[in-house]
Design a protein around this motif. Structure first.
Motif, PDB file in Angstrom:
ATOM      1  N   PRO A 105       0.830  -1.213   0.000  1.00  0.00           N
ATOM      2  CA  PRO A 105       0.000   0.000   0.000  1.00  0.00           C
ATOM      3  C   PRO A 105       0.862   1.259   0.000  1.00  0.00           C
ATOM      4  O   PRO A 105       2.034   1.196   0.358  1.00  0.00           O
ATOM      5  N   ALA A 106       0.274   2.382  -0.410  1.00  0.00           N
ATOM      6  CA  ALA A 106       0.993   3.658  -0.344  1.00  0.00           C
ATOM      7  C   ALA A 106       1.179   4.027   1.130  1.00  0.00           C
ATOM      8  O   ALA A 106       0.424   3.564   1.983  1.00  0.00           O
ATOM      9  N   LEU A 107       2.179   4.858   1.395  1.00  0.00           N
ATOM     10  CA  LEU A 107       2.436   5.253   2.790  1.00  0.00           C
ATOM     11  C   LEU A 107       2.091   6.718   2.995  1.00  0.00           C
ATOM     12  O   LEU A 107       2.662   7.599   2.354  1.00  0.00           O
ATOM     13  N   GLY A 108       1.151   6.965   3.885  1.00  0.00           N
ATOM     14  CA  GLY A 108       0.725   8.327   4.193  1.00  0.00           C
ATOM     15  C   GLY A 108       1.437   8.839   5.437  1.00  0.00           C
ATOM     16  O   GLY A 108       2.391   8.217   5.903  1.00  0.00           O
ATOM     17  N   PRO A 109       0.949   9.959   6.002  1.00  0.00           N
ATOM     18  CA  PRO A 109       1.566  10.512   7.202  1.00  0.00           C
ATOM     19  C   PRO A 109       1.604   9.491   8.339  1.00  0.00           C
ATOM     20  O   PRO A 109       0.679   8.673   8.462  1.00  0.00           O
ATOM     21  N   LEU A 110       2.666   9.521   9.118  1.00  0.00           N
ATOM     22  CA  LEU A 110       2.871   8.619  10.259  1.00  0.00           C
ATOM     23  C   LEU A 110       2.789   7.146   9.847  1.00  0.00           C
ATOM     24  O   LEU A 110       2.401   6.288  10.639  1.00  0.00           O
ATOM     25  N   GLY A 111       3.105   6.863   8.584  1.00  0.00           N
ATOM     26  CA  GLY A 111       3.144   5.472   8.122  1.00  0.00           C
ATOM     27  C   GLY A 111       1.778   4.855   7.882  1.00  0.00           C
ATOM     28  O   GLY A 111       1.658   3.628   7.766  1.00  0.00           O
ATOM     29  N   ILE A 112       0.726   5.667   7.796  1.00  0.00           N
ATOM     30  CA  ILE A 112      -0.624   5.123   7.530  1.00  0.00           C
ATOM     31  C   ILE A 112      -0.606   4.433   6.161  1.00  0.00           C
ATOM     32  O   ILE A 112      -0.161   5.021   5.173  1.00  0.00           O
ATOM     33  N   ARG A 113      -1.034   3.176   6.122  1.00  0.00           N
ATOM     34  CA  ARG A 113      -1.026   2.427   4.853  1.00  0.00           C
ATOM     35  C   ARG A 113      -2.344   2.686   4.119  1.00  0.00           C
ATOM     36  O   ARG A 113      -3.412   2.522   4.712  1.00  0.00           O
ATOM     37  N   VAL A 114      -2.226   3.097   2.868  1.00  0.00           N
ATOM     38  CA  VAL A 114      -3.411   3.546   2.140  1.00  0.00           C
ATOM     39  C   VAL A 114      -3.572   2.767   0.842  1.00  0.00           C
ATOM     40  O   VAL A 114      -2.618   2.630   0.075  1.00  0.00           O
ATOM     41  N   LEU A 115      -4.789   2.288   0.602  1.00  0.00           N
ATOM     42  CA  LEU A 115      -5.073   1.731  -0.712  1.00  0.00           C
ATOM     43  C   LEU A 115      -6.357   2.346  -1.245  1.00  0.00           C
ATOM     44  O   LEU A 115      -7.380   2.376  -0.554  1.00  0.00           O
ATOM     45  N   SER A 116      -6.254   2.866  -2.468  1.00  0.00           N
ATOM     46  CA  SER A 116      -7.383   3.559  -3.066  1.00  0.00           C
ATOM     47  C   SER A 116      -7.338   3.333  -4.571  1.00  0.00           C
ATOM     48  O   SER A 116      -6.254   3.219  -5.156  1.00  0.00           O
ATOM     49  N   MET A 117      -8.497   3.291  -5.186  1.00  0.00           N
ATOM     50  CA  MET A 117      -8.560   3.152  -6.643  1.00  0.00           C
ATOM     51  C   MET A 117      -7.795   4.279  -7.320  1.00  0.00           C
ATOM     52  O   MET A 117      -7.246   4.110  -8.407  1.00  0.00           O
ATOM     53  N   ASP A 118      -7.768   5.415  -6.652  1.00  0.00           N
ATOM     54  CA  ASP A 118      -7.047   6.583  -7.144  1.00  0.00           C
ATOM     55  C   ASP A 118      -5.598   6.264  -7.523  1.00  0.00           C
ATOM     56  O   ASP A 118      -5.038   6.843  -8.447  1.00  0.00           O
ATOM     57  N   LEU A 119      -5.007   5.321  -6.788  1.00  0.00           N
ATOM     58  CA  LEU A 119      -3.600   5.001  -7.019  1.00  0.00           C
ATOM     59  C   LEU A 119      -3.407   4.167  -8.287  1.00  0.00           C
ATOM     60  O   LEU A 119      -2.288   3.982  -8.747  1.00  0.00           O
ATOM     61  N   PHE A 120      -4.504   3.657  -8.835  1.00  0.00           N
ATOM     62  CA  PHE A 120      -4.403   2.817 -10.036  1.00  0.00           C
ATOM     63  C   PHE A 120      -4.810   3.570 -11.303  1.00  0.00           C
ATOM     64  O   PHE A 120      -4.629   3.073 -12.401  1.00  0.00           O
ATOM     65  N   LEU A 121      -5.416   4.743 -11.145  1.00  0.00           N
ATOM     66  CA  LEU A 121      -5.927   5.443 -12.324  1.00  0.00           C
ATOM     67  C   LEU A 121      -4.820   6.291 -12.950  1.00  0.00           C
ATOM     68  O   LEU A 121      -4.068   6.963 -12.235  1.00  0.00           O
TER      69      LEU A 121
END
Ligand SMILES: Nc1ncnc2c1ncn2[C@@H]1O[C@H](COP(=O)(O)OP(=O)(O)OP(=O)(O)O)[C@@H](O)[C@H]1O
Ligand SMILES: [Mg+2]
Length: 306
Positions: free
Chosen positions: A98-114
């Motif tokens: 997953p992408a890494l956000g602030p403070l190491g928050i792991r993020v998965l979103s369709m946005d990352l694939f478009l």
């Protein structure tokens, strides 16, 4: 024309085997996540995503390992609000990192694939009659992949930001082997509150997951010059509404332009402007959610919440 009935067995594709293997991966990954909490509303645009982004920040600040799944496949916002748009996802044997956000928050979103800002998610398929059902099935399949094929690792909490509407929620949430809580967001407007009541029924009777409580967003606006509070909507008092619906009330988040700006800039207000009224309200709400989760026996071994 051949139909499925004319094809012997599964024509060697082992579809059933693949589905079972994916289900097994999903179960194994979810077993490494202590608390799964979904945020939903019913009505769109009430602030679910910005609340998820800030709750994630509050829990991560409190020392928890947090993941966020943007389950709004058609209108993803969390990549933007957590400042991870444009990060390249690493595809490894174990799954997508997953992408890494602030403070190491792991993020998965369709946005990352478009591929671009203008690219919508298009579901090609039947357009009449069954089209609606088909789209729901495609969304659920995508979400199942997000859950099963993302290398979330060991997490204390996974927050799910759900799309608006009550109709698709049960099928999306049924993908999770267990759900520890639902947070419902409303505006203090009659239009929003009307649909909240439906969401509560759906959560209690169909999803059958504990409702952690109701959050009232954009409760009031405080004048930056004189400090006077002005109500923005004329609905029922949300605390009373929660009482009437027999669910906990988690608190009110004021309308705060600082929060809007921070969301657009990709930083949770709670981290960048911790003294802003919305940030303080959100951190109190996170603390209440943490306490409610701690009272749940299934989470007895989870780490301390903020
Ligand atoms: N308390 C608030 N004060 C100021 N702006 C807010 C507040 N809550 C939300 N907003 C802003 O309102 C807009 C809508 O919020 P958001 O995208 O979080 O809603 P949503 O419920 O997730 O919408 P959707 O149903 O489309 O997914 C965003 O620009 C967000 O920054
Ligand atoms: Mg949203």
């Amino acid at each position: 024309m051949k139909t499925y009935g004319d094809i012997p067995g599964d024509a060697g594709s082992d579809v059933l085997g693949q589905v079972n293997a994916q289900q097994e991966r999903l179960r194994a990954r979810m077993a490494r996540i202590h608390a799964k909490v979904a945020v939903l509303s019913g009505k769109g645009g009430v602030g679910k995503s910005v609340i998820v982004a800030n709750l994630a920040a509050a829990f991560a600040e409190g020392g928890l390992r947090v993941g966020v799944l943007d389950a709004d496949i058609n209108g993803p916002s969390l990549g933007k609000m957590l400042g991870v748009r444009g990060q390249r996802l690493a595809f490894e044997t174990a799954g997508v990192q997953p992408a890494l956000g602030p403070l190491g928050i792991r993020v998965l979103s369709m946005d990352l694939f478009l591929p671009s800002d203008e690219t919508p998610v298009l579901w090609t398929g039947p357009t009449e009659g069954g089209g609606y059902l088909w789209r729901g099935a495609m969304e659920a399949a995508t979400l199942r992949e997000f859950l099963a094929d993302t290398e979330w690792g060991e997490l204390d909490m996974l927050l799910l930001d759900l799309p608006p509407g009550t109709d698709r929620i049960p099928s999306l949430l049924s993908l999770l082997p267990e759900l520890h809580g639902i947070v419902i967001v409303t505006l203090p407007s009659q239009v929003s509150q009307l649909i909240v009541a439906k969401s509560v029924t759906m959560a209690k009777e169909i999803v059958k997951a504990p409702i952690l409580g109701l959050v009232e967003n954009m409760a009031a606006h405080r004048c930056a010059h004189c400090g006077a509070e002005e109500a923005l909507f004329a609905g029922e008092d949300s605390a009373q509404m929660a009482e009437r619906l027999a669910i906990p009330f988690l608190g009110r988040v004021p309308f705060d332009p600082v929060l809007t700006r921070c969301a657009d800039e990709g930083t949770p207000v709670l981290l960048s402007h911790p003294t802003a009224p919305a940030a303080q309200a959100l951190s109190r709400i996170a603390a209440k959610i943490g306490e409610a989760l701690h009272r749940a026996p299934a989470l007895a071994e989870a780490k301390e919440s903020p």
